[in-house]
Design a protein around this motif. Structure first.
Motif, PDB file in Angstrom:
ATOM      1  N   CYS A 291      22.200 -28.070 -24.519  1.00  0.00           N
ATOM      2  CA  CYS A 291      21.446 -27.032 -25.239  1.00  0.00           C
ATOM      3  C   CYS A 291      21.600 -27.190 -26.742  1.00  0.00           C
ATOM      4  O   CYS A 291      20.637 -27.020 -27.494  1.00  0.00           O
ATOM      5  CB  CYS A 291      21.895 -25.644 -24.799  1.00  0.00           C
ATOM      6  SG  CYS A 291      21.438 -25.309 -23.100  1.00  0.00           S
TER       7      CYS A 291
ATOM      8  N   GLN B  79      18.616 -28.014 -29.378  1.00  0.00           N
ATOM      9  CA  GLN B  79      18.381 -27.137 -30.536  1.00  0.00           C
ATOM     10  C   GLN B  79      18.422 -27.924 -31.843  1.00  0.00           C
ATOM     11  O   GLN B  79      17.607 -27.704 -32.739  1.00  0.00           O
ATOM     12  CB  GLN B  79      19.425 -26.032 -30.543  1.00  0.00           C
ATOM     13  CG  GLN B  79      19.031 -24.872 -31.417  1.00  0.00           C
ATOM     14  CD  GLN B  79      20.037 -23.741 -31.305  1.00  0.00           C
ATOM     15  OE1 GLN B  79      21.252 -23.980 -31.224  1.00  0.00           O
ATOM     16  NE2 GLN B  79      19.551 -22.527 -31.296  1.00  0.00           N
TER      17      GLN B  79
ATOM     18  N   ASP C 206      14.425 -24.907 -28.979  1.00  0.00           N
ATOM     19  CA  ASP C 206      15.224 -23.746 -28.615  1.00  0.00           C
ATOM     20  C   ASP C 206      14.985 -23.427 -27.140  1.00  0.00           C
ATOM     21  O   ASP C 206      13.999 -23.861 -26.556  1.00  0.00           O
ATOM     22  CB  ASP C 206      14.810 -22.539 -29.461  1.00  0.00           C
ATOM     23  CG  ASP C 206      15.203 -22.725 -30.924  1.00  0.00           C
ATOM     24  OD1 ASP C 206      16.100 -23.551 -31.202  1.00  0.00           O
ATOM     25  OD2 ASP C 206      14.600 -22.063 -31.786  1.00  0.00           O
ATOM     26  N   ASN C 207      15.895 -22.663 -26.559  1.00  0.00           N
ATOM     27  CA  ASN C 207      15.715 -22.145 -25.194  1.00  0.00           C
ATOM     28  C   ASN C 207      15.654 -23.217 -24.107  1.00  0.00           C
ATOM     29  O   ASN C 207      15.018 -23.016 -23.081  1.00  0.00           O
ATOM     30  CB  ASN C 207      14.431 -21.287 -25.089  1.00  0.00           C
ATOM     31  CG  ASN C 207      14.451 -20.151 -26.078  1.00  0.00           C
ATOM     32  OD1 ASN C 207      15.467 -19.487 -26.225  1.00  0.00           O
ATOM     33  ND2 ASN C 207      13.352 -19.951 -26.782  1.00  0.00           N
TER      34      ASN C 207
END
Ligand code: MD6
Ligand code: FE
Length: 226
Positions: A116, A120, A125-126
């Motif tokens: 993650c 990023q 993102d996410n």
């Protein structure tokens, strides 16, 4: 191009506030949406390798058959909610290891965090990986040019972490016949790609030998498959 990556990074226990520049991390943009984060996982390689060893003890590495019936030279296993499988019936994701009939081992929290954060750092993102394919390359292993298109969520990137021996990664275009360039991937390098590059053809041309005849390359690819 050089991105200024994180202002902080949880993988460097010595100095969690060091900037990416201070940690010697740079980034090459391969194409729009695709980045090589040089050395991004360098401080995590030993921990990642011991997590891989624990996963392999539960779900051994194996050589899948391609749908055409050829044995793949790369040995593979998985962790996460689903794993990538290949056999005469095709390529797909499944929640159970066909060798054991059991669920794939859980994805270690450290894997999720690394994937993650790398996503990023590359502008995604996410990212919520539910699959981690573990590839082991001996010196004679190759991965022919392919697209990663078995995932349902094409809006999510793929995050790929290199460990062990260096390799020559082939980076092509959206057509199989497009020219490829060679990118040398070293242990700790992380490739993130998505967006307009999500379906770019790629492969592994060769793995570099070393004085250690038993050495191998590992690659982790994190995907949002379902
Ligand atoms: C490898 N990687 O580096 C093979 N696929 O061993 C892949 O096939 C791959 O690195 C999709 C996205 C990133 C990758
Ligand atoms: Fe791939």
């Amino acid at each position: 191009m050089t991105l200024d990556l994180f202002a902080h990074d949880a993988h460097d226990p010595r100095d969690p506030h060091a900037t990416s520049g201070e940690r010697g991390i740079s980034s090459d943009e391969l194409a729009p949406g695709a980045f090589v984060l040089r050395g991004y996982a360098r401080t995590a390689v030993a921990a990642l390798q011991s997590d891989i060893d624990a996963i392999v003890a539960q779900a051994p590495l194996r050589h899948w058959l391609t749908p055409g019936g050829k044995r793949m030279s790369v040995a593979m296993t998985n962790c996460g909610e689903v794993g990538w499988i290949s056999d005469r019936m095709g390529y797909r994701y499944g929640s159970h290891d066909p060798l054991s009939g059991r669920e794939w081992p859980a994805m270690p929290a450290s894997f999720v965090t690394l994937a993650c954060e790398a996503a990023q750092a590359a502008g995604y993102d996410n990212f919520k990986p539910d699959a981690c394919l573990i590839n082991r390359y001996s010196l004679d292993a190759r991965l022919t040019l392919h697209q990663d298109r078995d995932e349902r969520e094409m809006g999510a990137p793929i995050v790929s972490v290199s460990l062990g021996l260096p390799a020559i990664f082939l980076w092509g275009g959206l057509q199989r016949s497009d020219r490829t360039r060679k990118v040398r991937l070293e242990p700790g390098d992380v490739v993130v790609w998505g967006g307009p590059s999500r379906l770019v053809y790629h492969g592994i041309a060769s793995v570099e030998g070393s004085f250690d005849a038993n050495a191998v390359r590992y690659n982790l690819t994190f995907r949002q498959a379902r």
